[in-house]
Structures are given as structure tokens and as C-alpha cells.
Design a protein around this motif. Sequence first.
Motif, PDB file in Angstrom:
ATOM      1  N   ALA A  96      40.867  41.073  43.519  1.00  0.00           N
ATOM      2  CA  ALA A  96      39.782  42.045  43.328  1.00  0.00           C
ATOM      3  C   ALA A  96      40.190  43.078  42.279  1.00  0.00           C
ATOM      4  O   ALA A  96      39.404  43.414  41.379  1.00  0.00           O
ATOM      5  N   LEU A  97      41.414  43.578  42.389  1.00  0.00           N
ATOM      6  CA  LEU A  97      41.911  44.541  41.407  1.00  0.00           C
ATOM      7  C   LEU A  97      41.940  43.926  40.005  1.00  0.00           C
ATOM      8  O   LEU A  97      41.492  44.532  39.032  1.00  0.00           O
ATOM      9  N   PHE A  98      42.472  42.711  39.934  1.00  0.00           N
ATOM     10  CA  PHE A  98      42.613  42.055  38.631  1.00  0.00           C
ATOM     11  C   PHE A  98      41.247  41.822  37.986  1.00  0.00           C
ATOM     12  O   PHE A  98      41.062  42.079  36.795  1.00  0.00           O
ATOM     13  N   SER A  99      40.295  41.336  38.777  1.00  0.00           N
ATOM     14  CA  SER A  99      38.977  40.992  38.210  1.00  0.00           C
ATOM     15  C   SER A  99      38.231  42.215  37.694  1.00  0.00           C
ATOM     16  O   SER A  99      37.355  42.095  36.842  1.00  0.00           O
ATOM     17  N   LYS A 100      38.583  43.402  38.197  1.00  0.00           N
ATOM     18  CA  LYS A 100      37.921  44.628  37.728  1.00  0.00           C
ATOM     19  C   LYS A 100      38.758  45.349  36.675  1.00  0.00           C
ATOM     20  O   LYS A 100      38.532  46.518  36.373  1.00  0.00           O
ATOM     21  N   GLN A 138      50.406  33.165  45.828  1.00  0.00           N
ATOM     22  CA  GLN A 138      49.928  31.828  45.541  1.00  0.00           C
ATOM     23  C   GLN A 138      50.152  31.527  44.060  1.00  0.00           C
ATOM     24  O   GLN A 138      50.102  32.438  43.230  1.00  0.00           O
ATOM     25  N   PRO A 139      50.383  30.262  43.712  1.00  0.00           N
ATOM     26  CA  PRO A 139      50.679  29.929  42.302  1.00  0.00           C
ATOM     27  C   PRO A 139      49.636  30.436  41.318  1.00  0.00           C
ATOM     28  O   PRO A 139      49.976  30.946  40.246  1.00  0.00           O
ATOM     29  N   ASP A 140      48.334  30.324  41.653  1.00  0.00           N
ATOM     30  CA  ASP A 140      47.311  30.772  40.702  1.00  0.00           C
ATOM     31  C   ASP A 140      47.284  32.293  40.567  1.00  0.00           C
ATOM     32  O   ASP A 140      46.913  32.826  39.519  1.00  0.00           O
ATOM     33  N   THR A 141      47.713  33.016  41.630  1.00  0.00           N
ATOM     34  CA  THR A 141      47.806  34.487  41.552  1.00  0.00           C
ATOM     35  C   THR A 141      48.874  34.873  40.530  1.00  0.00           C
ATOM     36  O   THR A 141      48.665  35.735  39.680  1.00  0.00           O
ATOM     37  N   PHE A 142      50.028  34.209  40.625  1.00  0.00           N
ATOM     38  CA  PHE A 142      51.124  34.468  39.687  1.00  0.00           C
ATOM     39  C   PHE A 142      50.670  34.172  38.252  1.00  0.00           C
ATOM     40  O   PHE A 142      50.885  34.971  37.336  1.00  0.00           O
ATOM     41  N   ALA A 143      50.011  33.018  38.066  1.00  0.00           N
ATOM     42  CA  ALA A 143      49.557  32.635  36.722  1.00  0.00           C
ATOM     43  C   ALA A 143      48.557  33.649  36.175  1.00  0.00           C
ATOM     44  O   ALA A 143      48.602  34.024  34.996  1.00  0.00           O
ATOM     45  N   MET A 167      50.379  36.867  35.130  1.00  0.00           N
ATOM     46  CA  MET A 167      51.143  36.665  33.896  1.00  0.00           C
ATOM     47  C   MET A 167      50.223  36.713  32.666  1.00  0.00           C
ATOM     48  O   MET A 167      50.562  37.277  31.636  1.00  0.00           O
ATOM     49  N   ARG A 168      49.041  36.119  32.803  1.00  0.00           N
ATOM     50  CA  ARG A 168      48.075  36.162  31.691  1.00  0.00           C
ATOM     51  C   ARG A 168      47.650  37.600  31.403  1.00  0.00           C
ATOM     52  O   ARG A 168      47.556  38.009  30.242  1.00  0.00           O
ATOM     53  N   GLY A 169      47.373  38.340  32.478  1.00  0.00           N
ATOM     54  CA  GLY A 169      46.944  39.729  32.311  1.00  0.00           C
ATOM     55  C   GLY A 169      48.016  40.583  31.660  1.00  0.00           C
ATOM     56  O   GLY A 169      47.728  41.379  30.746  1.00  0.00           O
ATOM     57  N   LEU A 170      49.274  40.416  32.085  1.00  0.00           N
ATOM     58  CA  LEU A 170      50.376  41.199  31.529  1.00  0.00           C
ATOM     59  C   LEU A 170      50.669  40.803  30.079  1.00  0.00           C
ATOM     60  O   LEU A 170      51.068  41.636  29.267  1.00  0.00           O
TER      61      LEU A 170
END
Length: 489
Positions: free
Chosen positions: A385-389, A410-415, A418-421
Motif C-alpha cells: 500500500a505504501l509503495f503503490s502510493k 515475499q519474493p515479489d515484494t523484494f523485487a 528494489m525497482r523503487g529504490l
Amino acid sequence: MRQFGSVWALIEEMRVENPQLISPQVFVILMRKFASARMVHKAIEVLDEMPKYGCEPDEYVFGCLLDALCKNGSVKEAASLFEDMRYRFPPTVKHFTSLLYGWCKEGKLVEAKHVLVQMKEAGIEPDIVVFNNLLGGYAHAGKMADAYDLLKEMRRQGCEPNATSYTTLIQSLCKNEKLEEAMRLFVEMKSNGCQMDVITYTTLISGFCKWGKIKRGYELLDQMIQEGHSPNQLTYLPIMLAHEKKEELEECMELVNEMQKIGCVPDLKIYNTVIRLACMLGEVKQGVRLWNEMEASGLSPGTDTFVIMIDGFLEQDCLVEACEYFKEMVGRGLFTAPHYGTLKELMNSLLRAEKLEMAKDTWNCITASKSCAMNVSAWTIWIHALFSKGHVKEACSFCIDMMESDLMPQPDTFAKLMRGLKKLYNREFAAEITEKVRKMAADRHITFKMYKRRGERDLKEKVKEKKDGRKRRARQRRWGGAGSSKKTL
């Protein structure tokens, strides 16, 4: 806890230290638990083990074993055991009743009728319970002609059908919308001098209301009261649900008042129904008033009640109130995994409204609560939720908090993080999270490369699913618009 070995060890300890505590009931408990776990052979072994502990099994214990097997889907094994043991334990009406119930539950009516034949061969006359079980089997299978024939057979054998007999058939007819046939049976019941009870009336009222015939439901309710039967909460609930379906809030409120006048205190299901309708219609203040009335009557709101109120406030964009009710739910220890959807909706609503601090405060309330054991799913909802906003740094920070609680993302959370950073050029944060994940993967004997690759794959699939969903909805809107134009033309 399915620790059956420990149970036997405990009984052995009792045999050595306190043999007087060992009774047949101890073994009956064991049989029932083995049967409910579908461990048929273990349940039967209990019968053989009893003499070792100074307990000889009798017809009662054997009957309990048969009953447990039949009620837990092992009627075939129960029937085989019955044949093997019938010379050791003389058959009783209870044994036959259990077998007949089991076959009816499985829908094996031929086998059930054979039990009746066996009873007569053993010189045992079937009683009302046996007949009612068979009636239930016919009704469940939709074989109403056979059920009516059985009613006649009961009378011929001097076993008059009782309220349960008729109610069983009435319930089946109502379920299949054969309401007039149900009423004919109700009239027949009355003319045969069989006293109908609250359950019979409630079954009929529920049937008519389920199919939208509320007026007939009220007529039956009035008749019931005139004949001296006191309706209960289960009687009123189907009427309430029928009004809810038609979005008739005023009628629901009147029904609550009527219940209170005759001393039938509305229960949690009744209040949940009315509060849900009030919130659905945007009458949240009315929902709050009902909530207060409910608590004043001594009822404590359940999880469903809280969820209804929170959803109602979110629909009206009353975020402060939604948070207050959510925190109270958490404080009462009612927030559990099945209601993570409410958490997701609340957090997304707060972040959409740019209430980041309020969202953090609400999340901290959950993590501070001793009654809420937060799992990866809950953390993932919050982090995503934080990331999407657009709150990437906050999402990463909470991800680290999660890992400090020994929960691996979860693996997709990590991925995703990493994209956001990478977009933020925040290499230090990325390195810190990567190092922690790498260590957690090693501790769990997971290859980091595989974990990373799976995360990127899952993320691509989810992005693709979202795009496909948007395209599908757009096509549906276009087609819907075209359809509307054609109709207009």
C-alpha cells in the motif's frame, strides 16, 4: 492437537498411578476423536485395548464407536464392524439408528432401507428417531414421493409422525421453492393433531422470506403468536434478511422494535443485519445509534460488526471514525487473518487521502497489540500500500521492521522495493535490504538467486495481470456503451 501418542502415554500413566480414574468414558472420548480424524482403524483398536486397562467394552461403548464412525463419514466401515461384532454385542435400536443415519447422510438410501429390514429381523421395532432419519434421507435426496409413503407407513405401524417428521419435509420443500406444497403439509400436520412448534413455524417463515414472499412470512408470524408460540431471534432473522435484500431499512427498524416489545431481545445477527443495511444505504449515523443500542442491551460487537462499521465509514470517507473502530477491534483482540481485506481497504483509503501519519499510527496500533500475531500477508498489505502510493522509503523501512520480526518478505515484494529504490538511486537502502534478505534466505536454505529470479517473474506476471484486467474492463465499458446505444436506437 492430534497428539494421539501422547494421549495413550497419559492413559498408561493413569493406569500405573491412578487406575481408579480410568472409566469407559475415557475410551469413548478417544474413539470419537480418532473417528473425527478419519483414523478408523485406530478408533476400532481402542475397543481391543480397553481390557488391558481393566475396562471391558459393553453395548454402550460399542454403540458410541458405531455412532462416531457413522457421523464422521465412515459408515461403510461401521457397517462391516457391526456385522463382525453383532454376536459379541447384541444389536440395539441405537446401533441400527446410527447405521441408518450414516447411510442417509451418504445418500445411500437402499442401504438405509436394508437397515430397517435388519432391525425387523432382529425383532426390534423402529422408533420415531429411526423413521425421522430415513425421512431426512429421502428429503435430502429429493425423493418426496418416498417420504410421503413413509409417513403413511409410520401411521400403519402405530408410530405417529411428530413435529420433527413434518418439519424435515417442510424444510426440504421450502429449500426447493415448493412453498404451496409445504403449506399443504403444514395443514395436514395440523389436521392430524400433530402439534407444530417454533421450529416448524420458523422453517416455513424462512422459506417464504427466502423466496421474497415477506407478506406470507408475516402472516405465519401472526398465526404463530396467536397460537401461543413465542418467536425467537431465528424466527425474525429470515424476515430481517428479506427486508435487507429489498433495502427496506425502515421495515427492519420496525421489526427490531416489535421484537423488543414482545421481550425477544435482538441478538448479534439481527443487529449486524440492520447495521449492515444502514451503512450500505449511507445511513452511518443510524448504524452508530444501533451499535450503541446493541451495547446498551449487553451485547458485545463481534468481528463482523466491526468490519461492517469500518466499511460503512470508508464508503462515506469518514476516515477518522473508521480508524477509531479499527483500533477498537484490534484492542479487543478481534482482528485476525480472515479480515486482512479490511486492513487493505483501510490502509489504501488512508494513503489515497494522503493521510500517511494516520495510516502509520493505525499500523503501529496493530504491531503494538499483544493479541495480534502479524504474519507476512499483513505486512505485505501494508508495504505494498505504501509503495503503490509512492512512499517507497517508508515501504522499505517497514520491510526492515518486518525482517527484524524474523519474517521474510515475499519474493515479489523484494523485487518491487528494489525497482523503487533503483529509481530513487538509493543504493545504500537497497544494499541493506538485500543483505538482510540474503542472510534470511541462507538461514532458510533458500538460494538467493532463485528467490530473486522468482520475485522478478512474479512481479512481471502481476503487472501483466493488472494491464490485462484494465484492457478487459475498458473493452467491457466500450461494449456496454455500444449495447446501450443499440437499445436506444
